[in-house]
Scaffold this motif. Structure first.
Motif, PDB file in Angstrom:
ATOM      1  N   ALA A 171       0.836  -1.203   0.000  1.00 32.22           N
ATOM      2  CA  ALA A 171       0.000   0.000   0.000  1.00 32.22           C
ATOM      3  C   ALA A 171       0.867   1.248   0.000  1.00 32.22           C
ATOM      4  O   ALA A 171       0.599   2.226  -0.726  1.00 32.22           O
ATOM      5  N   LEU A 172       1.931   1.226   0.813  1.00 35.50           N
ATOM      6  CA  LEU A 172       2.851   2.366   0.862  1.00 35.50           C
ATOM      7  C   LEU A 172       3.508   2.578  -0.499  1.00 35.50           C
ATOM      8  O   LEU A 172       3.646   3.719  -0.969  1.00 35.50           O
ATOM      9  N   TRP A 173       3.921   1.480  -1.150  1.00 36.24           N
ATOM     10  CA  TRP A 173       4.630   1.612  -2.419  1.00 36.24           C
ATOM     11  C   TRP A 173       3.725   2.236  -3.495  1.00 36.24           C
ATOM     12  O   TRP A 173       4.188   3.038  -4.311  1.00 36.24           O
ATOM     13  N   CYS A 174       2.463   1.867  -3.502  1.00 38.61           N
ATOM     14  CA  CYS A 174       1.536   2.465  -4.470  1.00 38.61           C
ATOM     15  C   CYS A 174       1.447   3.975  -4.264  1.00 38.61           C
ATOM     16  O   CYS A 174       1.424   4.751  -5.232  1.00 38.61           O
ATOM     17  N   LEU A 175       1.383   4.396  -3.015  1.00 37.51           N
ATOM     18  CA  LEU A 175       1.337   5.828  -2.714  1.00 37.51           C
ATOM     19  C   LEU A 175       2.632   6.515  -3.134  1.00 37.51           C
ATOM     20  O   LEU A 175       2.611   7.603  -3.722  1.00 37.51           O
ATOM     21  N   LEU A 176       3.777   5.884  -2.818  1.00 38.89           N
ATOM     22  CA  LEU A 176       5.071   6.453  -3.198  1.00 38.89           C
ATOM     23  C   LEU A 176       5.194   6.547  -4.717  1.00 38.89           C
ATOM     24  O   LEU A 176       5.705   7.547  -5.252  1.00 38.89           O
ATOM     25  N   PHE A 177       4.713   5.536  -5.419  1.00 41.56           N
ATOM     26  CA  PHE A 177       4.766   5.525  -6.875  1.00 41.56           C
ATOM     27  C   PHE A 177       3.988   6.713  -7.446  1.00 41.56           C
ATOM     28  O   PHE A 177       4.449   7.390  -8.373  1.00 41.56           O
ATOM     29  N   GLN A 178       2.826   6.984  -6.866  1.00 41.81           N
ATOM     30  CA  GLN A 178       2.024   8.121  -7.321  1.00 41.81           C
ATOM     31  C   GLN A 178       2.680   9.451  -6.975  1.00 41.81           C
ATOM     32  O   GLN A 178       2.714  10.375  -7.788  1.00 41.81           O
ATOM     33  N   GLN A 179       3.229   9.545  -5.770  1.00 39.18           N
ATOM     34  CA  GLN A 179       3.827  10.795  -5.309  1.00 39.18           C
ATOM     35  C   GLN A 179       5.083  11.165  -6.095  1.00 39.18           C
ATOM     36  O   GLN A 179       5.443  12.346  -6.174  1.00 39.18           O
ATOM     37  N   THR A 180       5.764  10.192  -6.643  1.00 39.95           N
ATOM     38  CA  THR A 180       7.025  10.468  -7.341  1.00 39.95           C
ATOM     39  C   THR A 180       6.865  10.505  -8.862  1.00 39.95           C
ATOM     40  O   THR A 180       7.850  10.577  -9.590  1.00 39.95           O
ATOM     41  N   GLU A 181       5.647  10.491  -9.340  1.00 35.97           N
ATOM     42  CA  GLU A 181       5.415  10.442 -10.784  1.00 35.97           C
ATOM     43  C   GLU A 181       6.056  11.629 -11.507  1.00 35.97           C
ATOM     44  O   GLU A 181       6.737  11.465 -12.531  1.00 35.97           O
ATOM     45  N   GLU A 182       5.871  12.830 -10.986  1.00 31.80           N
ATOM     46  CA  GLU A 182       6.434  14.015 -11.638  1.00 31.80           C
ATOM     47  C   GLU A 182       7.959  14.002 -11.602  1.00 31.80           C
ATOM     48  O   GLU A 182       8.618  14.394 -12.572  1.00 31.80           O
ATOM     49  N   ILE A 183       8.531  13.561 -10.493  1.00 34.43           N
ATOM     50  CA  ILE A 183       9.995  13.492 -10.381  1.00 34.43           C
ATOM     51  C   ILE A 183      10.550  12.510 -11.392  1.00 34.43           C
ATOM     52  O   ILE A 183      11.530  12.794 -12.093  1.00 34.43           O
ATOM     53  N   ARG A 184       9.920  11.344 -11.514  1.00 35.74           N
ATOM     54  CA  ARG A 184      10.412  10.325 -12.440  1.00 35.74           C
ATOM     55  C   ARG A 184      10.265  10.736 -13.896  1.00 35.74           C
ATOM     56  O   ARG A 184      10.970  10.226 -14.770  1.00 35.74           O
ATOM     57  N   ALA A 185       9.351  11.653 -14.164  1.00 36.69           N
ATOM     58  CA  ALA A 185       9.130  12.116 -15.543  1.00 36.69           C
ATOM     59  C   ALA A 185      10.200  13.101 -16.003  1.00 36.69           C
ATOM     60  O   ALA A 185      10.322  13.374 -17.200  1.00 36.69           O
ATOM     61  N   ARG A 186      10.986  13.628 -15.059  1.00 41.70           N
ATOM     62  CA  ARG A 186      12.028  14.576 -15.430  1.00 41.70           C
ATOM     63  C   ARG A 186      13.173  13.874 -16.152  1.00 41.70           C
ATOM     64  O   ARG A 186      13.494  12.728 -15.866  1.00 41.70           O
ATOM     65  N   THR A 187      13.785  14.614 -17.065  1.00 41.37           N
ATOM     66  CA  THR A 187      14.944  14.085 -17.780  1.00 41.37           C
ATOM     67  C   THR A 187      16.211  14.544 -17.069  1.00 41.37           C
ATOM     68  O   THR A 187      16.512  15.738 -17.022  1.00 41.37           O
ATOM     69  N   VAL A 188      16.911  13.594 -16.482  1.00 40.16           N
ATOM     70  CA  VAL A 188      18.142  13.889 -15.761  1.00 40.16           C
ATOM     71  C   VAL A 188      19.228  12.955 -16.271  1.00 40.16           C
ATOM     72  O   VAL A 188      19.039  11.737 -16.343  1.00 40.16           O
ATOM     73  N   VAL A 189      20.356  13.524 -16.648  1.00 39.61           N
ATOM     74  CA  VAL A 189      21.493  12.713 -17.066  1.00 39.61           C
ATOM     75  C   VAL A 189      22.432  12.585 -15.872  1.00 39.61           C
ATOM     76  O   VAL A 189      23.048  13.554 -15.438  1.00 39.61           O
TER      77      VAL A 189
END
Length: 304
Positions: A171-189
């Motif tokens: 349950a926690l991981w699903c929430l974390l996955f949603q909360q970090t969606e914008e961060i993961r969408a960023r392009t970082v090299v």
């Protein structure tokens, strides 16, 4: 089983996690940072995913790129393979519950749909090294509640608690996955080469700190120049190679002062210091007292 822990590292400074006695690919570690020299939990990394909850005090978490101040009641996610370190804010009792787990505790069999859809997008994210979980939103509050419930379950070890912990963590991981969606969408090299080099060079220091080692020796371990070695340390852990080396020598010497009956001169020599006076000067600069005073209890902030 709730495990109270100190710190051990293996090859390339990968943390050696204590056995949990259950066979689960999950463990909950209770760490009192007051038991470490100056409240410092050393630089380390591990393949396991980590979520830390601050039960008492305040803690600085450091990675090569950021520093976060974590207060009581807050938590932080640390991604797999990320070099990080903790430091307690002085003058306060500081306890941290660290939840560490292999992704397959949640995803099941390797290559499963759950692994591909929910775990790997986080682990492989170049932009997500850590995520600070503050009690300032409904999702974050629910994640913190899940962490506290997991700690309660592992303390009590009631029938079926292993499934219950996995349920809370899912349950926690699903929430974390949603909360970090914008961060993961960023392009970082991200310079993965830097990350691998610093692990090798820090591991070399831990293996050879007793010896006379030069900048070139440290650099050679990772097949880089001395200049690039210094730059890599600065980029990854915001320190110099010799600053890290001396800090590790002093921390090791401090443990030996408490745990052995060897003379101060012998301990200094065994930790790689070229003279007793140099050992005393560096020790005082870092700890705030002489080795003799530290052994006798003056200025001691921890026992490890």
């Amino acid at each position: 089983m709730l495990i109270k822990t100190d710190f051990r590292a293996g090859e390339n400074n990968e943390e050696i996690l204590p056995e949990n006695g259950t066979g689960l690919p999950y463990r909950c570690l209770l760490t009192d940072l007051g038991n470490f020299i100056n409240g410092d939990f050393p630089w380390h990394w591990h393949a396991e995913l980590e979520i830390d909850y601050i039960a008492e005090g305040e803690v600085f978490l450091r990675t090569g790129e950021e520093m976060a101040l974590l207060q009581k009641g807050e938590a932080i996610f640390v991604n797999s393979g990320v070099m990080h370190a903790f430091r307690a804010v002085p003058g306060k009792e500081c306890q941290v519950y660290a939840h560490l787990f292999d992704m397959h505790y949640l995803s099941g069999a390797p290559g499963s749909l759950l692994e591909q859809k929910y775990l790997l997008p986080v682990i492989r994210s170049q932009s997500l090294q850590t995520f600070h979980i503050r009690p300032d939103s409904d999702r974050n509050l629910r994640m913190i509640a899940d962490l506290n419930k997991m700690a309660e379950l592992i303390r009590e070890e009631a029938f079926g608690y292993e499934f219950a912990i996995r349920s809370e963590l899912s349950a926690l991981w699903c929430l974390l996955f949603q909360q970090t969606e914008e961060i993961r969408a960023r392009t970082v090299v991200r310079n993965r080469q830097d990350e691998e080099r610093i692990k090798v060079m820090v591991g070399f220091i831990h293996e050879h700190y007793r010896e006379h080692i030069t900048l070139e020796d440290i650099a050679k371990a990772a097949n880089v120049s001395g200049r690039e070695c210094s730059r890599c340390f600065k980029r990854c852990i915001n320190d110099s190679p010799f600053g890290y080396l001396n800090r590790y020598r002093v921390q090791t010497a401090a443990r030996m002062l408490l745990q052995s009956g060897d003379s101060i001169m012998t301990i200094g020599e065994n930790c790689g210091f070229s003279s007793n006076s140099y050992f005393g000067r560096v020790f005082h600069d870092m700890i705030g007292c002489t080795p003799s005073e530290y052994r006798n209890g003056k200025g001691r902030s921890g026992a490890l």
